[in-house]
Write an enzyme that holds these catalytic residues in place. Structure first.
Site, PDB file in Angstrom:
ATOM      1  N   GLY A 157       0.830  -1.203   0.000  1.00  0.00           N
ATOM      2  CA  GLY A 157       0.000   0.000   0.000  1.00  0.00           C
ATOM      3  C   GLY A 157       0.859   1.245   0.000  1.00  0.00           C
ATOM      4  O   GLY A 157       2.040   1.216  -0.334  1.00  0.00           O
ATOM      5  N   ASN A 158       0.252   2.361   0.381  1.00  0.00           N
ATOM      6  CA  ASN A 158       0.985   3.622   0.492  1.00  0.00           C
ATOM      7  C   ASN A 158       0.368   4.451   1.606  1.00  0.00           C
ATOM      8  O   ASN A 158      -0.594   4.025   2.255  1.00  0.00           O
ATOM      9  CB  ASN A 158       1.004   4.368  -0.844  1.00  0.00           C
ATOM     10  CG  ASN A 158      -0.383   4.662  -1.367  1.00  0.00           C
ATOM     11  OD1 ASN A 158      -1.163   5.372  -0.740  1.00  0.00           O
ATOM     12  ND2 ASN A 158      -0.719   4.090  -2.532  1.00  0.00           N
ATOM     13  N   HIS A 159       0.905   5.641   1.805  1.00  0.00           N
ATOM     14  CA  HIS A 159       0.506   6.453   2.965  1.00  0.00           C
ATOM     15  C   HIS A 159      -0.680   7.376   2.700  1.00  0.00           C
ATOM     16  O   HIS A 159      -1.010   8.211   3.545  1.00  0.00           O
ATOM     17  CB  HIS A 159       1.701   7.287   3.444  1.00  0.00           C
ATOM     18  CG  HIS A 159       2.851   6.480   3.935  1.00  0.00           C
ATOM     19  ND1 HIS A 159       2.775   5.657   5.042  1.00  0.00           N
ATOM     20  CD2 HIS A 159       4.125   6.337   3.463  1.00  0.00           C
ATOM     21  CE1 HIS A 159       3.939   5.065   5.241  1.00  0.00           C
ATOM     22  NE2 HIS A 159       4.779   5.451   4.295  1.00  0.00           N
ATOM     23  N   SER A 160      -1.332   7.244   1.570  1.00  0.00           N
ATOM     24  CA  SER A 160      -2.455   8.132   1.264  1.00  0.00           C
ATOM     25  C   SER A 160      -3.596   7.940   2.263  1.00  0.00           C
ATOM     26  O   SER A 160      -3.987   6.812   2.569  1.00  0.00           O
ATOM     27  CB  SER A 160      -2.970   7.861  -0.147  1.00  0.00           C
ATOM     28  OG  SER A 160      -4.138   8.602  -0.393  1.00  0.00           O
TER      29      SER A 160
END
Length: 202
Positions: A13-16
């Site tokens: 995933g990512n930090h959004s």
């Protein structure tokens, strides 16, 4: 964000946080638009006046966008979609055994490019570019390649911009590459700036 499964309990995933996209959706609703929000996993909430479609993966977001796009006068693509996803998803939790673990990834579909190819006369398509180097050139290239009407540039080199926070700092380019630079503002104020620029194109 999107979450790309590795096994039943882990993902890439990512930090959004989704805050920017939700702020844009709320702003358009306040302006009187009928809003459909396609969201990856996010703790953000939207009011009952916004139709929310929840997805998890890049593939699910791609499918949802293709289904909704023909009915959209304005499409704003602010999600942080994974560029790669695992080729294989382990059916059971991967146990910690070896010193290393290799995961083979494959490219995900380019949602924005696919919508750009399908865009009809009268539809407006707006993209986001999150960059760390050659920011303006990369954003301008993306604007042209993907047949966009506007692109919103975020640079992770700018204080107050990026994932997770309550502020953002943007630069907007239109099709003639005219540039508008905005100061650091709350994401709600940034959403108002973006929506104002879009409305001027109508």
């Amino acid at each position: 964000p999107t979450y790309e499964a590795i096994d039943p309990v882990r993902f890439i995933g990512n930090h959004s946080s989704g805050k920017m996209g939700f702020a844009i959706a709320h702003t358009f609703e306040k302006l009187g638009a009928t809003v459909t929000l396609i969201s990856g996993p996010s703790a953000e909430q939207c009011g009952p006046g916004i139709k929310r479609i929840n997805v998890r993966t890049a593939a699910e977001m791609h499918q949802a966008c293709l289904e909704q796009f023909p009915y959209s006068a304005i499409t704003v693509m602010s999600a942080a979609v994974a560029d790669y996803t695992p080729v294989e998803v382990a059916p059971e939790k991967i146990k910690k055994q070896d010193q290393t673990l290799q995961i083979t990834l494959k490219k995900t579909a380019d949602i924005l490019a696919d919508l750009g190819k399908q865009k009809a006369e009268g539809q407006l398509l707006v993209g986001f570019a999150l960059e760390t180097n050659n920011e303006e050139q990369n954003a301008q290239d993306k604007l042209k390649r993907k047949n966009l009407d506007l692109i919103v540039l975020n640079s992770l080199n700018d204080a107050g911009a990026g994932f997770g926070g309550n502020t953002n700092k943007i630069t907007i380019f239109n099709k003639t590459l005219e540039k508008k630079v905005f100061d650091v503002k709350s994401k709600i104020e940034v959403a108002e700036d973006i929506c104002r620029e879009i409305v001027t194109l109508l």
